[in-house]
Design a protein around this motif. Structure first.
Motif, PDB file in Angstrom:
ATOM      1  N   ASP A   1       1.214  -1.054  -0.162  1.00 28.08           N
ATOM      2  CA  ASP A   1       0.005   0.066  -0.060  1.00 28.08           C
ATOM      3  C   ASP A   1       0.562   1.087   0.070  1.00 28.08           C
ATOM      4  O   ASP A   1       0.579   1.983  -0.668  1.00 28.08           O
ATOM      5  CB  ASP A   1      -0.881   0.181   1.200  1.00 28.08           C
ATOM      6  CG  ASP A   1      -1.600  -1.313   1.208  1.00 28.08           C
ATOM      7  OD1 ASP A   1      -2.436  -1.094   0.064  1.00 28.08           O
ATOM      8  OD2 ASP A   1      -2.295  -1.407   2.220  1.00 28.08           O
TER       9      ASP A   1
ATOM     10  N   THR B   1       1.887   1.801  -3.077  1.00 28.47           N
ATOM     11  CA  THR B   1       1.288   1.960  -3.529  1.00 28.47           C
ATOM     12  C   THR B   1       0.984   3.862  -3.934  1.00 28.47           C
ATOM     13  O   THR B   1       0.599   4.547  -5.166  1.00 28.47           O
ATOM     14  CB  THR B   1       0.024   1.423  -4.034  1.00 28.47           C
ATOM     15  OG1 THR B   1       0.202   0.130  -4.506  1.00 28.47           O
ATOM     16  CG2 THR B   1      -0.974   1.968  -5.173  1.00 28.47           C
TER      17      THR B   1
ATOM     18  N   THR C   1      -5.924   2.819  -0.161  1.00 25.94           N
ATOM     19  CA  THR C   1      -5.918   2.204  -0.861  1.00 25.94           C
ATOM     20  C   THR C   1      -7.091   1.371  -1.349  1.00 25.94           C
ATOM     21  O   THR C   1      -7.968   1.006  -0.335  1.00 25.94           O
ATOM     22  CB  THR C   1      -4.646   1.521  -1.366  1.00 25.94           C
ATOM     23  OG1 THR C   1      -5.196   0.273   0.316  1.00 25.94           O
ATOM     24  CG2 THR C   1      -3.121   2.014  -1.437  1.00 25.94           C
TER      25      THR C   1
ATOM     26  N   ARG D   1      -9.825  -1.813  -2.621  1.00 24.35           N
ATOM     27  CA  ARG D   1      -9.501  -3.345  -3.369  1.00 24.35           C
ATOM     28  C   ARG D   1     -10.479  -3.770  -3.660  1.00 24.35           C
ATOM     29  O   ARG D   1     -11.920  -3.093  -3.263  1.00 24.35           O
ATOM     30  CB  ARG D   1      -8.939  -3.803  -1.755  1.00 24.35           C
ATOM     31  CG  ARG D   1      -7.814  -4.434  -1.568  1.00 24.35           C
ATOM     32  CD  ARG D   1      -7.300  -4.695   0.657  1.00 24.35           C
ATOM     33  NE  ARG D   1      -6.258  -3.893   0.750  1.00 24.35           N
ATOM     34  CZ  ARG D   1      -5.185  -4.298  -0.172  1.00 24.35           C
ATOM     35  NH1 ARG D   1      -4.914  -4.699  -0.995  1.00 24.35           N
ATOM     36  NH2 ARG D   1      -3.957  -3.976   0.661  1.00 24.35           N
TER      37      ARG D   1
ATOM     38  N   THR E   1      -5.788  -4.794  -5.090  1.00 20.01           N
ATOM     39  CA  THR E   1      -6.286  -3.372  -4.889  1.00 20.01           C
ATOM     40  C   THR E   1      -5.406  -2.465  -6.091  1.00 20.01           C
ATOM     41  O   THR E   1      -5.365  -3.245  -7.447  1.00 20.01           O
ATOM     42  CB  THR E   1      -4.209  -2.660  -4.565  1.00 20.01           C
ATOM     43  OG1 THR E   1      -4.032  -3.244  -3.678  1.00 20.01           O
ATOM     44  CG2 THR E   1      -4.778  -1.218  -4.706  1.00 20.01           C
TER      45      THR E   1
END
Length: 693
Positions: free
Chosen positions: A143, A146, A169, A171, A176
């Motif tokens: 995460d 990301t 994030t 999902r 993700t």
């Protein structure tokens, strides 16, 4: 950890990502105190958070349901979230995955920042002491990475300084698929209610991100299908083109135009090779051949595009040894030569026909068939271009098809030339056979005619020989009878002498004719008075003609006309012509003898015409009237058929000519028959009229 990471820990993680020097900063002590404070009022917190989260989720669902475009959906959701959280900016970024392509960004900024220029403070986050980025839930290392990537991608064009970020994030299906970034331009501490509200809309935003990714995936697949359809249509067009009856150059021009247009090139070229040594095409590669390349097909996207027709026609052809770009096809093992941009490749030597200064991006692929390079297909672009694998595959199929068309056309041309040559030989053979057949037929016809002539000659000769001998034998028997009177003796002796003369004359004619045909003797010329000689010969025939009711009319020159000729031959010619006229003239008609002097081709000539009236001579008879032993059909007057043949031989012996003409007389069955005798006046034919004077 409940709400964020410690400063030292997050800083160490973020240092691994280029462009972001400081990591997620939220002190652990501050998070624990905020959690303890919120847990003291659970009822109020839940009541406070439930209603806004539900309304916010409904708004997002409505956007998902009503919005058709991916970019517009993210933009509208960013606006709703930004207004709901009262932030300066909201940035939504999809996550690049196996199913999705490039990241898609949706940004919203508050009204006061909408007209500002992009801020560069995103690149100096490490200078801030207070926490900048926090997560709405406990993040994993994935995460964190990301979120870093989403900030680097989505916030580069933001027109405000970034002082505080709340991120989460999303999902979907345990994967993700996006990041939500709430951004403030001032330092701000994110409350647990804000984090909880953001977390509560995470699932609905995940659906939105999934919708966006799916829409983009469908759009990319549709684009790919359209591209495949264009490629399939191109192959189909080329297949139909290869089966057409067009000339090779026309097919190549249409092929390069279709290929370049289908692949979106600015310019297309088709170049064919002509080897100085044809055997080189069978040799292995890595050898530069002595071959000449010629541009045979060209297509340009627009009139402004580079066009080789602007070049001199000689520059449309070049030797492979003068073009390093083409040499690479023979020296390298790759199937194609790809230049994404020629600007930085000054070491490449290319022929002027390519014009790489104007069209630097190039895809050059050889036209190859069974290891033989027949030429090149070239696509060029004005802007730098990366050629995709699908485009290379299509190009390979097109080149293979064009190579087959070239080989087939060349093979058909060779076969057609061979067929034409064999047909011509067969036609010549048939013509020769036809001529041989015609000659053979003529020979057979001649043999038949000769056989008939032989039979007629033998019949004729037997009659002409037997008839006098019979008369002579009869006369001898009568003379041997006793008591015959002297008067009868004299009569039969005259018959015996006359028949003997006929026999001797016949034999002499045969000997004379044979002698003339073998050219055994040259004529003995002497000068005679033509008018006098003609009158003397005609007078000897006057009695015979009068007995048949015929008369002679003379048309002679007023002045004496000399003629150098062989007297015996001349007399015999005129006697035979008068004899022939006496035999075949109609009773009570006139035989005309005409004489005149002419200069023909600067040579003095004497023209003698013997004209009588009788049955006409057909064109067929005129062709053989001077042949030996040939007599006109239906003519029953006795004769051997040697007279006119002897005349023609004698005339040729005197270097003259003779011809016959039959002119029908109107309203009668008779014709005017004219024998025209042409003799040189002097023995030397080259003597001109002026010299004779």
């Amino acid at each position: 950890m409940a709400g964020g990471l410690g400063t030292k820990t997050m800083t160490s993680i973020f240092k691994s990502v280029p462009g972001i020097k400081k990591g997620l900063s939220s002190p652990l002590q501050h998070i624990n105190e905020e959690v303890d404070r919120l847990t003291q009022y659970p009822g109020k917190l839940m009541h406070y958070e439930e209603e806004p989260a539900l309304k916010l989720a409904q708004k997002i669902n409505k956007i998902i349901a009503n919005n058709s475009t991916a970019a517009g959906m993210l933009q509208d959701i960013a606006q709703v979230l930004g207004i709901a959280f009262k932030v300066d900016c909201c940035c939504l970024v999809t996550v690049k995955g196996e199913a999705s392509g490039e990241e898609i960004t949706g940004n919203w900024c508050a009204q006061e920042y909408s007209g500002l220029q992009r801020s560069n403070e995103i690149f100096s986050l490490e200078q801030l002491d207070l926490p900048v980025v926090q997560c709405a839930c406990e993040p994993t290392f994935e995460d964190i990475s990301t979120i870093q990537n989403s900030l680097a991608i989505g916030c580069q064009s933001l027109p405000l300084p970034i002082k505080a970020v709340l991120a989460i994030t999303t999902r979907f299906g345990n994967n993700t698929n996006g990041v939500i970034n709430l951004i403030k331009s001032q330092q701000h501490t994110w409350s647990e209610s804000e984090k909880h509200l953001l977390k509560s809309v995470e699932s609905v935003c995940a659906i939105a991100f999934s919708q966006v990714v799916q829409a983009e995936l469908i759009a990319s697949q549709q684009q790919y299908l359209q591209l495949c359809a264009r490629h399939q249509n191109l192959i189909k067009q080329l297949t139909l083109l290869s089966r057409s009856n067009l000339e090779l150059n026309q097919m190549l021009q249409l092929a390069i135009a279709s290929t370049a247009e289908s692949l979106g090139a600015d310019r297309g070229l088709l170049i064919l090779l002509k080897y100085a040594d044809p055997l080189f095409r069978t040799l292995p590669k890595r050898q530069i051949p002595k071959a000449k390349a010629t541009l045979v097909g060209e297509w340009a996207k627009t009139a402004e595009s580079f066009n080789s027709s602007k070049l001199d026609s000689q520059e449309n052809s070049f030797w492979i040894s003068e073009c390093g770009l083409c040499q690479r096809v023979f020296s390298e093992s790759s199937k194609s030569i790809i230049l994404n941009d020629y600007i930085d490749r000054n070491d490449i030597q290319a022929a002027p026909v390519f014009g790489l200064e104007q069209l630097p991006a190039m895809l050059l692929m050889p036209l190859e068939n069974q290891g033989k390079i027949l030429g090149f297909m070239v696509l060029q672009q004005a802007e730098p271009r990366i050629w995709q694998a699908a485009e290379l595959n299509v190009m390979e199929m097109v080149c293979a098809q064009i190579s087959n068309v070239i080989i087939q056309t060349q093979t058909l041309r060779q076969v057609q030339m061979l067929v034409d040559e064999r047909t011509a030989q067969l036609q010549r053979s048939l013509d020769v056979q036809a001529k041989l057949y015609e000659k053979q037929r003529q020979y057979v016809e001649q043999l038949r005619e000769l056989n008939e002539l032989k039979d007629e000659f033998l019949s004729n000769m037997s009659d002409r020989l037997r008839y006098p001998l019979t008369n002579m034998r009869m006369a001898i028997r009568i003379l041997r009878q006793p008591g015959i009177t002297l008067e009868r003796q004299a009569k039969y002796l005259d018959i015996l002498e006359e028949e003997c003369s006929k026999e001797i004359n016949l034999i002499n004619d045969l000997l004379t004719l044979q002698k003339l045909e073998t050219h055994q003797e040259r004529p003995q010329f002497e000068t005679i008075d033509l008018n006098t000689r003609i009158q003397e010969i005609a007078a000897s025939f006057e009695k015979k003609l009068i007995d048949k009711g015929l008369s002679i009319h003379f048309d002679l020159p007023n002045q004496a006309l000399e003629l150098q000729t062989e007297l015996e031959s001349f007399d015999r010619i005129l006697q035979e012509l008068l004899t022939n006229a006496g035999k075949f003239s109609e009773r009570d008609t006139v035989v005309q003898l005409q004489v005149e002097h002419q200069i023909i081709q600067q040579v003095d000539r004497v023209i003698i015409r013997v004209i009588n009236i009788g049955n006409g001579i057909s064109e067929e008879e005129a062709t053989y009237i001077f042949d030996k032993f040939r007599r006109g059909k239906g003519r029953w007057i006795p004769g051997t058929g040697l007279g006119l043949a002897l005349v023609q031989s004698l005339v040729q012996h005197l270097n003259g000519e003779i011809a016959v003409e039959s002119i029908p007389i109107e309203n009668t069955n008779l014709s005017k028959i004219c024998f025209t005798l042409t003799l040189p006046q002097f023995s030397d034919e080259s003597k001109s009229y002026s010299e004779s004077d």
